[in-house]
Structure formats: C-alpha cells, structure tokens
Write a protein that holds these residues in place. Sequence first.
Motif, mmCIF file in Angstrom:
data_model
loop_
_atom_site.group_PDB
_atom_site.id
_atom_site.type_symbol
_atom_site.label_atom_id
_atom_site.label_comp_id
_atom_site.label_asym_id
_atom_site.label_seq_id
_atom_site.Cartn_x
_atom_site.Cartn_y
_atom_site.Cartn_z
ATOM 1 N N LYS A 9 0.854 -1.188 0.000
ATOM 2 C CA LYS A 9 0.000 0.000 0.000
ATOM 3 C C LYS A 9 0.891 1.239 0.000
ATOM 4 O O LYS A 9 1.793 1.365 0.817
ATOM 5 C CB LYS A 9 -0.897 0.010 1.250
ATOM 6 C CG LYS A 9 -1.769 1.240 1.356
ATOM 7 C CD LYS A 9 -2.907 1.219 0.348
ATOM 8 C CE LYS A 9 -3.640 2.553 0.315
ATOM 9 N NZ LYS A 9 -4.720 2.560 -0.703
ATOM 10 N N GLY A 54 -9.939 -3.556 6.347
ATOM 11 C CA GLY A 54 -10.631 -3.015 5.177
ATOM 12 C C GLY A 54 -10.893 -1.527 5.208
ATOM 13 O O GLY A 54 -11.828 -1.051 4.569
ATOM 14 N N PRO A 57 -8.655 0.086 0.307
ATOM 15 C CA PRO A 57 -8.282 -1.035 -0.564
ATOM 16 C C PRO A 57 -6.757 -1.080 -0.707
ATOM 17 O O PRO A 57 -6.121 -0.035 -0.821
ATOM 18 C CB PRO A 57 -8.942 -0.690 -1.900
ATOM 19 C CG PRO A 57 -9.159 0.784 -1.870
ATOM 20 C CD PRO A 57 -9.228 1.213 -0.441
ATOM 21 N N ASP A 59 -3.126 -1.786 -2.627
ATOM 22 C CA ASP A 59 -2.736 -1.551 -4.021
ATOM 23 C C ASP A 59 -2.522 -2.872 -4.754
ATOM 24 O O ASP A 59 -2.987 -3.058 -5.876
ATOM 25 C CB ASP A 59 -1.457 -0.715 -4.089
ATOM 26 C CG ASP A 59 -1.677 0.672 -3.523
ATOM 27 O OD1 ASP A 59 -2.842 1.120 -3.510
ATOM 28 O OD2 ASP A 59 -0.696 1.312 -3.090
ATOM 29 N N THR A 60 -1.767 -3.756 -4.098
ATOM 30 C CA THR A 60 -1.513 -5.057 -4.723
ATOM 31 C C THR A 60 -1.655 -6.135 -3.662
ATOM 32 O O THR A 60 -1.693 -5.835 -2.465
ATOM 33 C CB THR A 60 -0.078 -5.143 -5.294
ATOM 34 O OG1 THR A 60 0.820 -4.960 -4.197
ATOM 35 C CG2 THR A 60 0.173 -4.098 -6.353
ATOM 36 N N LYS A 62 -3.173 -9.941 -1.984
ATOM 37 C CA LYS A 62 -4.422 -10.640 -1.713
ATOM 38 C C LYS A 62 -4.514 -10.918 -0.220
ATOM 39 O O LYS A 62 -3.513 -11.215 0.434
ATOM 40 C CB LYS A 62 -4.404 -11.947 -2.510
ATOM 41 C CG LYS A 62 -5.703 -12.693 -2.543
ATOM 42 C CD LYS A 62 -5.562 -13.889 -3.498
ATOM 43 C CE LYS A 62 -6.658 -14.888 -3.234
ATOM 44 N NZ LYS A 62 -6.478 -16.117 -4.025
ATOM 45 N N ASP A 69 -11.528 -15.013 -0.032
ATOM 46 C CA ASP A 69 -10.823 -13.814 -0.457
ATOM 47 C C ASP A 69 -11.584 -12.595 0.054
ATOM 48 O O ASP A 69 -12.723 -12.347 -0.343
ATOM 49 C CB ASP A 69 -10.753 -13.794 -1.991
ATOM 50 C CG ASP A 69 -9.886 -12.659 -2.494
ATOM 51 O OD1 ASP A 69 -9.583 -11.754 -1.699
ATOM 52 O OD2 ASP A 69 -9.509 -12.693 -3.676
ATOM 53 N N THR A 71 -10.101 -9.461 0.055
ATOM 54 C CA THR A 71 -9.294 -8.305 -0.342
ATOM 55 C C THR A 71 -10.139 -7.061 -0.593
ATOM 56 O O THR A 71 -9.755 -5.961 -0.212
ATOM 57 C CB THR A 71 -8.474 -8.632 -1.603
ATOM 58 O OG1 THR A 71 -7.924 -9.931 -1.451
ATOM 59 C CG2 THR A 71 -7.372 -7.622 -1.823
ATOM 60 N N PHE A 72 -11.283 -7.223 -1.257
ATOM 61 C CA PHE A 72 -12.079 -6.031 -1.582
ATOM 62 C C PHE A 72 -13.460 -6.035 -0.933
ATOM 63 O O PHE A 72 -14.402 -5.447 -1.429
ATOM 64 C CB PHE A 72 -12.188 -5.871 -3.107
ATOM 65 C CG PHE A 72 -10.840 -5.641 -3.734
ATOM 66 C CD1 PHE A 72 -10.102 -4.512 -3.414
ATOM 67 C CD2 PHE A 72 -10.286 -6.560 -4.616
ATOM 68 C CE1 PHE A 72 -8.846 -4.288 -3.957
ATOM 69 C CE2 PHE A 72 -9.033 -6.354 -5.167
ATOM 70 C CZ PHE A 72 -8.309 -5.214 -4.841
ATOM 71 N N PRO A 74 -16.023 -4.693 1.791
ATOM 72 C CA PRO A 74 -16.096 -3.457 2.579
ATOM 73 C C PRO A 74 -15.874 -3.719 4.075
ATOM 74 O O PRO A 74 -16.190 -4.810 4.571
ATOM 75 C CB PRO A 74 -17.514 -2.932 2.337
ATOM 76 C CG PRO A 74 -18.177 -3.849 1.397
ATOM 77 C CD PRO A 74 -17.269 -4.975 1.066
ATOM 78 N N ASP A 75 -15.356 -2.697 4.767
ATOM 79 C CA ASP A 75 -14.976 -2.876 6.172
ATOM 80 C C ASP A 75 -16.110 -3.372 7.064
ATOM 81 O O ASP A 75 -15.917 -4.228 7.911
ATOM 82 C CB ASP A 75 -14.360 -1.589 6.732
ATOM 83 C CG ASP A 75 -15.289 -0.386 6.617
ATOM 84 O OD1 ASP A 75 -16.357 -0.506 5.980
ATOM 85 O OD2 ASP A 75 -14.933 0.667 7.170
ATOM 86 N N ARG A 78 -16.502 -7.028 6.769
ATOM 87 C CA ARG A 78 -15.422 -7.790 7.423
ATOM 88 C C ARG A 78 -15.604 -7.792 8.930
ATOM 89 O O ARG A 78 -15.178 -8.718 9.619
ATOM 90 C CB ARG A 78 -14.064 -7.151 7.112
ATOM 91 C CG ARG A 78 -13.675 -7.275 5.671
ATOM 92 C CD ARG A 78 -12.258 -6.825 5.491
ATOM 93 N NE ARG A 78 -12.073 -6.306 4.143
ATOM 94 C CZ ARG A 78 -10.895 -6.024 3.623
ATOM 95 N NH1 ARG A 78 -9.795 -6.184 4.341
ATOM 96 N NH2 ARG A 78 -10.798 -5.570 2.405
#
Lengths: 261, 307
Positions: A9, A54, A57, A59-60, A62, A69, A71-72, A74-75, A78
């Motif tokens: 990030k 969360g 997001p 940057d790279t 997983k 998964d 990764t994306f 929403p908080d 989670r």
Amino acid sequence: MLELINVSKTFNANTENEKKALTDINLKVDNGDFITIIGSNGAGKSTLFNAISGAFPVDTGKITLDNDDITFLPDFKRAKFIGRLFQDVKTGTAPSMTVEENLMLASGGGHWLSIGGRTEKAALRERVAALGLGLEDRMKTPVGLLSGGQRQAISLLMATLNPPKLLLLDEHTAALDPAAAEKILEVTERTVKEYNLTCLMITHNMSSALSLGNRTIMMTDGRIIFDTKGEERSSLTVDDLLLKFKANSGKALDNDRILLS
Amino acid sequence: MDFGDILGIIQSVTELGLISSLTVLALFLSYSMLNVCDLSTDGCFTLGAAVGAVVALSGHPYLSIPAAMAAGVLSGFVTAFLQTRMGINSLLSGIIVNTGLYSVNIAVMGGASILNLNKTETVFTKVKALLENTFLDGWQKVIVALVAVILILIFMVIFLKTRLGLAIRATGDNTEMVRYSSINPVFTTTVGLCVANAFTALSGCLLAQSQKFSDINMGQGIVTVALASLLIGGSIFSRASVKVRAIGAVAGAIIFRLVYAIALRFQMPSYMLKLVSAVIVIFAIFIPYIKKQYPMLAKRIFRRKEA
C-alpha cells in the motif's frame, strides 16, 4: 486462517508526499495464534491492521480469511468476523448510549426489528460481570460516563461478544493508566484463551510483547523484518529483541512510547 | 377574556401544538438521534400537505394519510441517497431536495400554488361526523391530532428500542463504532431519514386538512419552528431516557404554541413567529455552548487583570 500475500500500500502515490506504508507483506497466521507486533513509529503496524480490516483497498496483493478472499470486501462486512480495538478508548462505543444498549447492538443477534428481551439482557449482564470490574451494576449508565479502562473493557467485550475469527488489538492499553492497562491486558488474555481466539496485538510494551502470545513479529518501514515463535522466542529477552531489531533494520528501535520493563 | 375564549385558545394551542409536534418528532429522530440536520423538512412538510390535499380532493380522505407519508418516505430517501451515496454534504442535500420539492409540490397541486379544501371531505370532517352528539362534539381536530401523536410516539419509542433503532442512535453518536459492529451506516441513515420524513409529511398533511387549504409556502421555516420546539422540550428533559425525551419533544411543541398564543394576546404581530423561533433556536444552542466555553473565558480575563 488469515493470509496476506504480497500486500502493498502506498499513500499519496506519485506525489512529493509518497509514502510506502506497506511493502510486499507476506504473513500467514495460523488458527489460535496470538501474535504480538512491535516496531518503530510509522513502521506500518496500524496500516497493516487497516489493510486487514478493510479501511482502504490495498494496491496489490491478496488477503484471505479462512480461504475466503476478503481483499475487496467493505470494512463493515469484514467486521462480522474481525473484531478490532483501538488505542483511543472512544472508538469502540457509542458514548450517549448505555452499556446495555451498546452491548445489545454488538451482540448482533436477531432480526433488525427485534427487541432485546429479559433473557438477552440477563445474558449480557453475566458477560459484563465476568469482566470482574463491577460494571454489571452500571448497565443503564451511558458509556461516556465510564472511565477509559471501563470503556475499553466494554469495547473488548463488544468485539468478542460473538467470538470473531480474528481479533486485532491496536495498542489498546496504551492510553490507560498502568493499573487499568494491566487489568485490561489480563481480561484480554483471559478472553483470548477462553474463546481460543486468533489474535494480533500491536504493543509498545516490550516485555508483554514477549510474555503474551505465541509469536512475535517486528516491523519497520512497512516490512516485516523479524518473525519468531516457539523455542527461539521463549529464550529471548527484551534486550535480545532490541538487538534483533537493530541487526535486522539497521537502526535502533525508535518508538516514543516504548516501555522496556 | 371569558371562559369560552380561554377554551378556544386551549383548543387551538393543543391542536396546532400536536400537529406540529409530529414534525418535532421527525427532527427528534433525524437531528437528536441521527445527528443530521435535515433541511428538506420545509419542502417535505408542504409535500405532505400537497399530496394529502390532492388525494382528499379525489375523494379518499383516509387514503390521504398513508399517501402523504409515502411521499415523505420518498423525499427522505432522496435526501439520504444524496448524502450517503453521492458525496453531497448533508446540509446541502437537504437544501437541494428542498429546492427541488418546490417545483414538485406545485406539480402535485396541478400547477396551482393553493388548493382549497373547504368543501372537501377530510379526515377531520369524517371524524367530526363520528363525534356528533357526543360530549366530544367539535373536538375532532384535537382528537385526530392526539391519536396521530400517540400512535407515532408509541411507534417511535418501540422503534428506537429495536436493533435497527439502536443502530440509528449509534450512527448519530459514533459512526465508526457502527461500522465495527458490522452495520452499514448508509443503511441506518437512509432508514432514519425515510421514517423522519414520513412524520414530517404526515404533519403537513394534517395541518392542510385542519386549516382546509394547502399552500405552497406553508412549510417555509417549519424546520426552525420545529427545532425551537425540540430544543425547548430537550431543555426540560435533558438527561432523561429516550422515551421521556420523545415525550418532551411533544411537550416542547405544545409549550412553544402556548407561549406564541400568549404573545399574540399581548399584541405581538403574528408575523413575528419565525423571528421568535429563530432567536429561540440560537439561544437554545448558544447557552450550552457558552456554559462550556465560560471557564476558559473567565480564566483568560482574570489572568489579563493580574498581569
């Protein structure tokens, strides 16, 4: 359990203020792990927690939790399986609502239009009593009137009311006086043990970094530079830890709140 | 002033107080609980009046009430959508919706700025017929308003105890904490504003039918008047439970109307209503503020004198 794969990030990318907050973080947390995290100011410890919970997001990379998964995700979604506590005791509770109301909201049971009945209230009261702080007699008190330690205890109870898959503790005793901090730490340890929680704890207290949990990681400049557990960890002293930090990061551990004893 | 006069004043004070207390309860939900100052209240009040009047004119006096409330829900949803999904500041969303509603309201009234309900059957004429030859003959306005307020009050008290109600309160208190409790504050804000605006529209609908006309400007400044009532009620029951505070909001609306009626008796011109409301709101917010600021101010003055 929790796995971070090549997570990076960067804040304010492509500007003068560019800051690489996390660089290629790889971390595999096993079920039941209690990991303590230490590092200098700005090492990316809280950013790591923000990535896991969360708040932004990444940057790279997983992030997976129990092979899902996330990764994306929403908080607030989670938050169903990740509990989190902050240094600021005001973060976890609604101040003008009573202890009972806060807990009922956190218990999350039932329908949107369900009203907590007597059994639910009695069960919550029992959980509060189990904290051992005498707060069970203050169920109708607005949380804003409680002391910092009491508020943090309620926050901890709220975060673990439905045992989460993962508990993130972000220096949650740092803003408390020593006696309250010790009490909260004791309650934390008890709760983690009782529900066999998987837990990550950022701490500035070097000795509790070693005495609590089963694994310790060190961070600097957005990287994990040292990760120890098992026999190696149990033979470490605070001095060893500081030496390790210097050897691995090339500089002394610089944290303005650090407690060595 | 004879007994009949006093009775008349009491009747009109309770009637107007009760009808406007529905808007006060709406602000109790949006302003006190959700911590959103909903400036679409003025337009939504008129929307309720317009929709209610049109439906009553088409021959459905009872249907006018749910129709007005549904229109209010829609208006609240738009306000909430603007502020939670489109990144528009919450005050600005209210102002934008309020402005848009001006056109909508005239359109609802078929291009007219006033609708006359003089010969139309309304909820009040229906109830008046029911009460004829009973001891409550002639009290239909107070009865209808009282029933509406009691129903809304009961709904509100129960609603705020539900998980959703608690989540709405927490959203106004500590939005972060709501997210950590795995609740989307966008959802709670939307529900809160929809419910609040349904009450506001109901309030407008009842006022239009009770005064027998709907006017495009009848909602103007109602948010300040209602806020004044809310803050009066709040100053009486500041540290009480939510239930008592909701009742206090209704009491505030009646006290406000009472003081206003007395002031009118003492020759205060009726156009002063809005200025008086504005001043009440200013002081009701300013006094707690200065109380908090005062210790610092006192210290500063004292130290200067010493030096």
